[in-house]
Design a protein around this motif. Structure first.
Motif, short mmCIF file in Angstrom:
data_model
loop_
_atom_site.label_atom_id
_atom_site.label_comp_id
_atom_site.label_asym_id
_atom_site.label_seq_id
_atom_site.Cartn_x
_atom_site.Cartn_y
_atom_site.Cartn_z
N ALA A 62 0.82 -1.21 0.00
CA ALA A 62 0.00 0.00 0.00
C ALA A 62 0.85 1.25 0.00
O ALA A 62 0.46 2.29 -0.55
CB ALA A 62 -0.93 -0.01 1.22
N LEU A 67 -2.95 6.78 -4.47
CA LEU A 67 -4.38 6.65 -4.29
C LEU A 67 -5.13 7.31 -5.44
O LEU A 67 -4.83 8.43 -5.85
CB LEU A 67 -4.80 7.29 -2.96
CG LEU A 67 -4.28 6.57 -1.71
CD1 LEU A 67 -4.78 7.31 -0.47
CD2 LEU A 67 -4.75 5.14 -1.69
N GLU A 68 -6.11 6.59 -5.94
CA GLU A 68 -6.95 7.13 -6.99
C GLU A 68 -8.09 7.92 -6.36
O GLU A 68 -8.27 7.96 -5.14
CB GLU A 68 -7.52 5.98 -7.83
CG GLU A 68 -6.45 5.11 -8.47
CD GLU A 68 -7.05 3.92 -9.18
OE1 GLU A 68 -8.28 3.75 -9.08
OE2 GLU A 68 -6.29 3.19 -9.82
N ASP A 69 -8.85 8.56 -7.21
CA ASP A 69 -10.02 9.28 -6.73
C ASP A 69 -10.90 8.31 -5.95
O ASP A 69 -11.19 7.21 -6.40
CB ASP A 69 -10.80 9.84 -7.93
CG ASP A 69 -11.97 10.70 -7.49
OD1 ASP A 69 -12.67 11.22 -8.36
OD2 ASP A 69 -12.18 10.84 -6.26
N ARG A 70 -11.31 8.70 -4.76
CA ARG A 70 -12.09 7.80 -3.91
C ARG A 70 -13.37 7.36 -4.59
O ARG A 70 -13.89 6.29 -4.32
CB ARG A 70 -12.40 8.49 -2.57
CG ARG A 70 -11.18 8.73 -1.71
CD ARG A 70 -11.55 9.36 -0.40
NE ARG A 70 -12.45 8.52 0.36
CZ ARG A 70 -12.97 8.87 1.53
NH1 ARG A 70 -12.68 10.05 2.04
NH2 ARG A 70 -13.79 8.06 2.17
N ARG A 147 -5.07 -1.90 -2.10
CA ARG A 147 -5.71 -0.61 -2.33
C ARG A 147 -6.62 -0.22 -1.17
O ARG A 147 -6.65 0.94 -0.75
CB ARG A 147 -6.50 -0.64 -3.64
CG ARG A 147 -5.63 -0.67 -4.90
CD ARG A 147 -6.44 -0.37 -6.13
NE ARG A 147 -7.44 -1.40 -6.39
CZ ARG A 147 -7.24 -2.49 -7.13
NH1 ARG A 147 -6.04 -2.68 -7.68
NH2 ARG A 147 -8.20 -3.37 -7.33
N ARG A 148 -7.33 -1.20 -0.62
CA ARG A 148 -8.16 -0.93 0.55
C ARG A 148 -7.29 -0.50 1.73
O ARG A 148 -7.64 0.43 2.48
CB ARG A 148 -8.96 -2.18 0.93
CG ARG A 148 -10.11 -2.51 -0.01
CD ARG A 148 -10.80 -3.80 0.39
NE ARG A 148 -11.16 -3.79 1.80
CZ ARG A 148 -10.95 -4.82 2.64
NH1 ARG A 148 -10.40 -5.93 2.21
NH2 ARG A 148 -11.31 -4.73 3.91
N ALA A 150 -4.37 0.96 1.54
CA ALA A 150 -3.85 2.30 1.27
C ALA A 150 -4.89 3.36 1.61
O ALA A 150 -4.56 4.39 2.21
CB ALA A 150 -3.45 2.40 -0.21
N ARG A 151 -6.15 3.12 1.27
CA ARG A 151 -7.19 4.09 1.59
C ARG A 151 -7.41 4.18 3.10
O ARG A 151 -7.60 5.27 3.64
CB ARG A 151 -8.50 3.70 0.88
CG ARG A 151 -8.45 3.88 -0.63
CD ARG A 151 -9.85 3.79 -1.23
NE ARG A 151 -10.38 2.43 -1.15
CZ ARG A 151 -10.25 1.50 -2.09
NH1 ARG A 151 -9.56 1.78 -3.19
NH2 ARG A 151 -10.78 0.31 -1.95
N ALA A 154 -4.54 6.12 4.63
CA ALA A 154 -4.65 7.54 4.29
C ALA A 154 -5.69 8.23 5.17
O ALA A 154 -5.47 9.36 5.63
CB ALA A 154 -5.02 7.69 2.81
N ARG A 155 -6.80 7.55 5.43
CA ARG A 155 -7.82 8.14 6.30
C ARG A 155 -7.29 8.28 7.73
O ARG A 155 -7.52 9.30 8.39
CB ARG A 155 -9.09 7.27 6.29
CG ARG A 155 -9.87 7.34 5.00
CD ARG A 155 -11.27 6.76 5.19
NE ARG A 155 -11.24 5.36 5.62
CZ ARG A 155 -11.27 4.33 4.79
NH1 ARG A 155 -11.31 4.53 3.47
NH2 ARG A 155 -11.27 3.09 5.25
#
Length: 201
Positions: A62, A67-70, A147-148, A150-151, A154-155
């Protein structure tokens, strides 16, 4: 992340072999409907250790993702005359940061089981089997879970959370030396790929 790519690939391969060995020890290849409670406890312990190692590998993956657009790409428009998709059973989702839980009544329920019950020494396998297959799917194709992760990270970082701490894994005596070496290296590597987090140190 380039220098860690080989480490991550080796780690996932090692986790895959450990998962297969755990399944073989439990006799999953025989497609049983139940397991003895001892076998179930051993399988549960092995799954938990492998899941922990895989989660830490996902953090390394990650860290390299942009990160792409949510919202993600727009879904293609569906023809109104086309039939609606049939509902499907939701697959088990790999838990990225499971919460520690404790059920104080679990021991009382076990003690209350009648001694003459025919299946006292056996337990159902469905939940363990779901965890087994979910973990195997993540090991074979970790991109979506990464990816999950990484999101999620980030949060947490945006919310000002403290830097995650990975404590060394213990009780790895059921696994081979390579598994132990990878598990021992992961806490330092996870800390290394998250240098900009708030730190309690």
């Amino acid at each position: 992340m380039d220098r860690m790519q080989g480490f991550v690939e080796t780690g996932l391969a090692t986790a895959g072999r450990a998962l297969q060995a755990a399944g073989d020890r439990a006799g999953l290849h025989l497609a049983p409907d139940t397991l003895t409670r001892t076998a179930a406890r051993r399988l549960h312990s092995s799954l938990r250790a492998i899941e922990t190692l895989v989660r830490r590998l996902l953090v390394l993956i990650a860290a390299s993702l942009e990160l792409e657009d949510r919202k993600g790409p727009a879904s293609p428009a569906r023809d109104r005359q086309s039939p609606a998709p049939l509902p499907v059973r939701r697959a088990r989702v790999f838990e990225l940061m499971p919460l520690a839980t404790f059920d104080p009544e679990a021991f009382q329920r076990m003690a209350a089981t009648p001694a003459h019950a025919p299946d006292r020494n056996h337990t159902g396998i469905r939940l363990l089997l779901d965890r087994f297959h979910t973990l195997r799917a993540v090991i074979e194709d970790p991109a979506r879970a990464a990816r999950r992760m990484a999101r999620l990270l980030a949060r947490e970082k945006q919310a000002g959370a403290l830097k995650p701490i990975c404590v060394p894994q213990e009780r790895l005596y059921r696994f081979d030396a390579e598994f132990g070496l990878i598990a021992a290296a992961l806490p330092g590597l996870v800390s290394e790929v998250m240098p900009t987090w708030y730190d309690t140190g």
